[in-house]
Scaffold this motif. Sequence first.
Motif, short mmCIF file in Angstrom:
data_model
loop_
_atom_site.label_atom_id
_atom_site.label_comp_id
_atom_site.label_asym_id
_atom_site.label_seq_id
_atom_site.Cartn_x
_atom_site.Cartn_y
_atom_site.Cartn_z
N ARG A 28 9.18 -14.87 8.11
CA ARG A 28 7.84 -15.49 8.13
C ARG A 28 7.64 -16.21 6.85
NH1 ARG A 28 3.02 -11.14 8.63
NH2 ARG A 28 4.40 -10.10 7.42
N LYS A 29 8.00 -15.61 5.80
CA LYS A 29 7.79 -16.27 4.31
C LYS A 29 8.39 -17.73 4.34
CE LYS A 29 8.93 -15.45 -0.63
NZ LYS A 29 9.88 -16.38 -0.82
N GLU A 30 9.64 -17.81 5.03
CA GLU A 30 10.43 -19.04 5.10
C GLU A 30 9.54 -20.23 6.03
OE1 GLU A 30 14.64 -17.14 4.48
OE2 GLU A 30 14.22 -17.87 6.47
N ARG A 31 9.12 -19.56 7.05
CA ARG A 31 8.20 -20.46 7.99
C ARG A 31 7.15 -20.90 7.23
NH1 ARG A 31 8.83 -15.89 11.64
NH2 ARG A 31 6.47 -15.69 11.49
N LYS A 32 6.43 -19.97 6.70
CA LYS A 32 5.06 -20.42 6.07
C LYS A 32 5.19 -21.37 4.92
CE LYS A 32 1.53 -17.30 5.80
NZ LYS A 32 0.50 -17.24 6.97
N GLU A 33 6.14 -21.23 4.14
CA GLU A 33 6.53 -22.17 3.31
C GLU A 33 6.71 -23.62 3.59
OE1 GLU A 33 8.15 -19.13 -0.14
OE2 GLU A 33 9.56 -20.25 0.55
N ASP A 34 7.65 -23.72 4.76
CA ASP A 34 8.03 -24.79 5.18
C ASP A 34 6.98 -25.48 5.81
OD1 ASP A 34 10.15 -26.52 5.96
OD2 ASP A 34 10.74 -25.58 7.68
N LEU A 35 6.15 -24.92 6.51
CA LEU A 35 4.86 -25.61 7.18
C LEU A 35 3.88 -26.07 6.28
CD1 LEU A 35 4.43 -22.86 10.39
CD2 LEU A 35 4.92 -25.23 10.30
N LYS A 36 3.71 -25.14 5.02
CA LYS A 36 2.67 -25.44 4.10
C LYS A 36 3.25 -26.84 3.27
CE LYS A 36 -0.71 -24.69 1.42
NZ LYS A 36 -1.80 -24.97 1.90
N SER A 37 4.76 -26.74 3.10
CA SER A 37 5.01 -27.77 2.14
C SER A 37 5.10 -29.29 3.02
CB SER A 37 6.38 -27.65 1.69
OG SER A 37 7.28 -27.44 2.33
N ARG A 38 5.66 -29.17 4.39
CA ARG A 38 5.93 -30.47 5.27
C ARG A 38 4.59 -30.65 5.92
NH1 ARG A 38 10.81 -28.75 8.37
NH2 ARG A 38 10.59 -30.60 9.77
N TYR A 39 3.66 -29.83 6.39
CA TYR A 39 2.63 -30.15 7.21
C TYR A 39 1.11 -29.66 6.68
CZ TYR A 39 6.46 -30.96 10.47
OH TYR A 39 7.68 -31.33 11.13
N PHE A 40 1.43 -29.34 5.27
CA PHE A 40 -0.01 -29.00 4.76
C PHE A 40 -0.97 -28.08 5.48
CE2 PHE A 40 1.60 -33.34 3.57
CZ PHE A 40 1.83 -33.03 2.14
N PHE A 41 -0.39 -27.04 5.99
CA PHE A 41 -1.33 -26.07 6.56
C PHE A 41 -0.59 -24.74 6.32
CE2 PHE A 41 1.18 -26.78 10.35
CZ PHE A 41 1.18 -25.63 11.10
N ASP A 42 -1.63 -23.68 6.56
CA ASP A 42 -1.33 -22.19 6.05
C ASP A 42 -1.34 -21.62 7.65
OD1 ASP A 42 -1.27 -21.75 3.21
OD2 ASP A 42 -3.45 -22.35 3.60
N CYS A 43 0.04 -21.24 8.12
CA CYS A 43 -0.06 -20.89 9.49
C CYS A 43 -0.73 -19.43 9.48
CB CYS A 43 1.56 -20.96 10.00
SG CYS A 43 1.64 -20.61 11.71
N ALA A 44 -1.24 -19.46 10.76
CA ALA A 44 -2.18 -18.21 10.89
C ALA A 44 -1.80 -17.85 12.35
CB ALA A 44 -3.59 -18.29 10.32
N CYS A 45 -0.60 -18.26 13.07
CA CYS A 45 -0.41 -18.02 14.32
C CYS A 45 -0.27 -16.31 14.71
CB CYS A 45 0.70 -18.72 14.99
SG CYS A 45 2.46 -17.95 14.25
N SER A 46 -0.27 -16.36 15.74
CA SER A 46 -0.33 -14.63 16.20
C SER A 46 1.02 -14.15 15.65
CB SER A 46 -0.12 -14.59 17.69
OG SER A 46 0.92 -15.27 18.21
N LEU A 47 2.19 -14.70 15.46
CA LEU A 47 3.14 -13.96 14.80
C LEU A 47 3.18 -13.95 13.18
CD1 LEU A 47 6.02 -12.77 15.46
CD2 LEU A 47 7.03 -15.29 15.18
N CYS A 48 2.73 -15.08 12.48
CA CYS A 48 2.47 -14.95 11.33
C CYS A 48 1.48 -13.79 10.80
CB CYS A 48 2.12 -16.21 10.75
SG CYS A 48 3.51 -17.27 10.72
#
Length: 525
Positions: A267-287
């Motif tokens: 989860r940590k890696e996914r969230k960091e990746d999405l924040k740095s590449r797409y500029f959003f904080d992932c709040a999906c059901s899995l995260c």
Amino acid sequence: MSQPANLSPSAYLKDHASAGRGVFASTLIPPGTEILNVTDPLICIPDDAHLDTCCHYCMAEATDEASSVNQAYRPPVKLSYCLGCRVVKYCSKACQTTDWKQKSHKYECVIYKAQYPRVLPVTARAILRMAKQFLSETPGSNIVGGIGALKAHAEGFVKVGGDRWEMANLTAKGAAEFSKVSKQVSFEPEFLRDMYCKLLINSATVVTQTFDPIGLCLAYQGAMFNHSCDPNAIMMFDGRQLSIRSLKEIPKDAEITISYIDNLSTRKERKEDLKSRYFFDCACSLCSSDVQPLESSRCPKCKGSIPSNTTTCPNCNQITPDDELSAAIALAASTTTQRTKRNADKSPTTTLKSLQSLYSANLPPTFPPIPQLHQDLATSYIDEANWKTAFLHLLTLYVKVYPAVYATPYHPVRVVRTFTLAMVLIQIAVDAPEGLGENIDFTKVLYGLLTEVCGNVEKSHGGQSTFAEVVRRKMEEVKVDIGIDSNWEADKWMGKGLRAIPDLEGEVAKIIKIVDEFLETLKSN
Ligand SMILES: C[S@@+](CC[C@H](N)C(=O)[O-])C[C@H]1O[C@@H](n2cnc3c(N)ncnc32)[C@H](O)[C@@H]1O
């Protein structure tokens, strides 16, 4: 909100509460449904590594470069350079003419020629193509509207600054400078920088039908789908044709989501990746969930699975010391960082050592990046024609990883990897069948794997896809080669997987034993 023409009637576009536009289901969508089909994306070009090996229009791979799976059953593809620039290649006159007239190679050709032998990086090539098509259209056209509506996150790029912002400026400045040689039109750096930001937020990696990356695509219709780490749809390619297919049943009015990133990460890696590449904080059901299935650890006592939010085994109540668990998790995280570094040592020896350390730290086969390391090794061993070792890594993924990470048997990645496993098994059967644990009945296992693939390919890739055709032809060939016994009706279990075939019970037990023994050797080395 105006609806894109290529969107299936079962989907509609609307504003999302927190994520800009999104695509939603207008009716219940069954799994394996094509939701979007774009035969002519705005941009679809080979990346730098594939300029020499893929057609610049249809993305066909030159026969000797295509992976054995892609190469299997299609007419030979020979590529010839564009004689103007000698940078891009085509598989036919028709592709060259379409690219020249409709996709602006007529414009690019002089620019590429002026830079030769230097070749512009894929992002610079893409923004020039994007800018040219944008300016060639009349205001109000689909292309102008489509590009205009794309998110750019320019303020995000400025705020983050650093390498990414510098790269945006450098690429735009360079491309603007190069465009000056054209008699048709040249561009200002600021305009190209806006195109660059839009490209990075909205483009997708073009992959072959077996998920090998070969290029860069921007289709504004595909860019309307938001992300989830537990997506209900997937973006796929067949040459330059892009489609989005449902992975599971999607209820009416639910949002249709795809994944922008490698979902086999923490989860940590996914969230960091999405924040740095797409500029959003992932709040999906899995995260948002307390439990991260891939991050379960393994009980050292009973070998059962310990959920990610506890250190107590639910099976035997054994408590894993916190520091032991944190050390294993830290080792996994540093292995991921190392693996994704641009200049990382990707040799099989180093990869194998990393894999052995993670197993020795008592992590289970699903813990990231263990699945990726098995896949990396399988790819390297296939390249070396070391079929038996490749088979062991692919078999581990097939038995221990895919059922856990791709819940449905028709997930396209699972189907493709199962096909690769079958192809490797054929090589072993041909080259040297002995020495693979207890003797497996290769014929039955092979036929079982292929029935699984054939039964799922309609949902995973679509019955008309190139991959479906390859799979069907291979099945016919195998039937003839091994002389299928008409009493052995494996077709009955089409698509259900090896375990569902009663005749294969004995073989499945042997396969599981082979994998367990293999994992023990990895752990003890
Ligand atoms: C390819 S676009 C997707 C379509 C976009 N929503 C739009 O309005 O054009 C990617 C951008 O959409 C937004 N986005 C996508 N998925 C999201 C999510 N799960 N949560 C929040 N924002 C998301 C982010 O701003 C991201 O940079």
